[in-house]
Scaffold this motif. Structure first.
Motif, PDB file in Angstrom:
ATOM      1  N   VAL A 142     112.800 -30.753  62.935  1.00  0.00           N
ATOM      2  CA  VAL A 142     111.706 -30.880  61.973  1.00  0.00           C
ATOM      3  C   VAL A 142     110.584 -29.894  62.284  1.00  0.00           C
ATOM      4  CG1 VAL A 142     109.889 -32.436  61.170  1.00  0.00           C
ATOM      5  CG2 VAL A 142     112.218 -33.271  61.410  1.00  0.00           C
ATOM      6  N   THR A 143     110.251 -29.745  63.543  1.00  0.00           N
ATOM      7  CA  THR A 143     109.117 -28.908  63.924  1.00  0.00           C
ATOM      8  C   THR A 143     109.412 -27.426  63.786  1.00  0.00           C
ATOM      9  OG1 THR A 143     108.430 -30.621  65.471  1.00  0.00           O
ATOM     10  CG2 THR A 143     107.464 -28.457  65.765  1.00  0.00           C
ATOM     11  N   TYR A 144     110.607 -27.013  64.157  1.00  0.00           N
ATOM     12  CA  TYR A 144     110.922 -25.587  64.197  1.00  0.00           C
ATOM     13  C   TYR A 144     111.956 -25.207  63.151  1.00  0.00           C
ATOM     14  CZ  TYR A 144     108.644 -26.324  68.631  1.00  0.00           C
ATOM     15  OH  TYR A 144     107.743 -26.693  69.592  1.00  0.00           O
TER      16      TYR A 144
ATOM     17  N   VAL B 292     106.083 -16.941  60.853  1.00  0.00           N
ATOM     18  CA  VAL B 292     105.682 -15.801  61.654  1.00  0.00           C
ATOM     19  C   VAL B 292     104.647 -16.278  62.658  1.00  0.00           C
ATOM     20  CG1 VAL B 292     104.594 -13.538  61.608  1.00  0.00           C
ATOM     21  CG2 VAL B 292     106.121 -14.236  59.749  1.00  0.00           C
ATOM     22  N   VAL B 293     104.985 -16.109  63.913  1.00  0.00           N
ATOM     23  CA  VAL B 293     104.077 -16.532  64.973  1.00  0.00           C
ATOM     24  C   VAL B 293     103.244 -15.333  65.379  1.00  0.00           C
ATOM     25  CG1 VAL B 293     103.925 -17.475  67.299  1.00  0.00           C
ATOM     26  CG2 VAL B 293     105.742 -18.228  65.773  1.00  0.00           C
ATOM     27  N   LEU B 294     101.942 -15.496  65.296  1.00  0.00           N
ATOM     28  CA  LEU B 294     101.057 -14.413  65.683  1.00  0.00           C
ATOM     29  C   LEU B 294     101.089 -14.244  67.194  1.00  0.00           C
ATOM     30  CD1 LEU B 294      97.998 -15.172  63.400  1.00  0.00           C
ATOM     31  CD2 LEU B 294      99.802 -13.498  63.036  1.00  0.00           C
ATOM     32  N   GLY B 295     101.143 -13.002  67.614  1.00  0.00           N
ATOM     33  CA  GLY B 295     101.166 -12.728  69.038  1.00  0.00           C
ATOM     34  C   GLY B 295      99.796 -12.954  69.661  1.00  0.00           C
TER      35      GLY B 295
ATOM     36  N   TRP C 148     114.085 -25.163  72.022  1.00  0.00           N
ATOM     37  CA  TRP C 148     114.035 -26.625  71.985  1.00  0.00           C
ATOM     38  C   TRP C 148     115.439 -27.218  72.108  1.00  0.00           C
ATOM     39  CZ3 TRP C 148     109.862 -29.375  72.737  1.00  0.00           C
ATOM     40  CH2 TRP C 148     109.947 -30.757  72.578  1.00  0.00           C
ATOM     41  N   GLU C 149     116.445 -26.544  71.532  1.00  0.00           N
ATOM     42  CA  GLU C 149     117.822 -27.023  71.675  1.00  0.00           C
ATOM     43  C   GLU C 149     118.275 -26.962  73.138  1.00  0.00           C
ATOM     44  OE1 GLU C 149     120.295 -24.777  69.065  1.00  0.00           O
ATOM     45  OE2 GLU C 149     119.373 -25.602  67.257  1.00  0.00           O
ATOM     46  N   LYS C 150     117.897 -25.903  73.831  1.00  0.00           N
ATOM     47  CA  LYS C 150     118.240 -25.791  75.252  1.00  0.00           C
ATOM     48  C   LYS C 150     117.543 -26.879  76.066  1.00  0.00           C
ATOM     49  CE  LYS C 150     119.244 -20.869  75.406  1.00  0.00           C
ATOM     50  NZ  LYS C 150     118.862 -19.576  75.977  1.00  0.00           N
ATOM     51  N   PHE C 151     116.288 -27.152  75.730  1.00  0.00           N
ATOM     52  CA  PHE C 151     115.557 -28.210  76.415  1.00  0.00           C
ATOM     53  C   PHE C 151     116.220 -29.563  76.199  1.00  0.00           C
ATOM     54  CE2 PHE C 151     112.296 -31.560  76.019  1.00  0.00           C
ATOM     55  CZ  PHE C 151     111.895 -31.622  77.342  1.00  0.00           C
ATOM     56  N   THR C 152     116.615 -29.841  74.960  1.00  0.00           N
ATOM     57  CA  THR C 152     117.243 -31.121  74.633  1.00  0.00           C
ATOM     58  C   THR C 152     118.592 -31.267  75.331  1.00  0.00           C
ATOM     59  OG1 THR C 152     116.135 -31.136  72.494  1.00  0.00           O
ATOM     60  CG2 THR C 152     118.020 -32.588  72.733  1.00  0.00           C
TER      61      THR C 152
END
Length: 97
Positions: free
Chosen positions: A29-31, A36-39, A59-63
């Protein structure tokens, strides 16, 4: 008893699985968008890399790490408590050795 230990392991695995499912849902849901993420930059103008956790792949790796670590922790706790030193000591104490 043996049944209580087995029930504890199964319920712990179930809890870890439910929490991992919740983490997965939160990440989806979050990602979900391709925002576009500002640097970010330092005061001197150098670019700061964004943290990989704040992406869908991170987040998938974290989960998945949480799931594997949780299952492994439950299994380790079961193994260490199933063959407890206290059971061995109490067995020999009952035998009056």
């Amino acid at each position: 008893t043996s049944a209580a230990s087995t029930a504890g392991v199964l319920s712990s695995w179930g809890l870890v699985a439910i929490l991992a499912a919740c983490l997965s849902i939160y990440g989806k849901v979050t990602y979900q968008g391709d925002e576009v993420v500002l640097g970010k930059k330092t005061l001197t103008g150098r670019d700061l890399p964004t943290d990989a956790l704040y992406t869908a792949e991170g987040w998938e790796k974290f989960t998945s790490g949480f799931l594997v670590g949780g299952f492994s922790g439950v299994l380790f706790a079961y193994i260490t408590t199933a063959n407890s030193i206290f059971e061995t000591v109490s067995f020999f104490a009952k035998q009056n050795l």
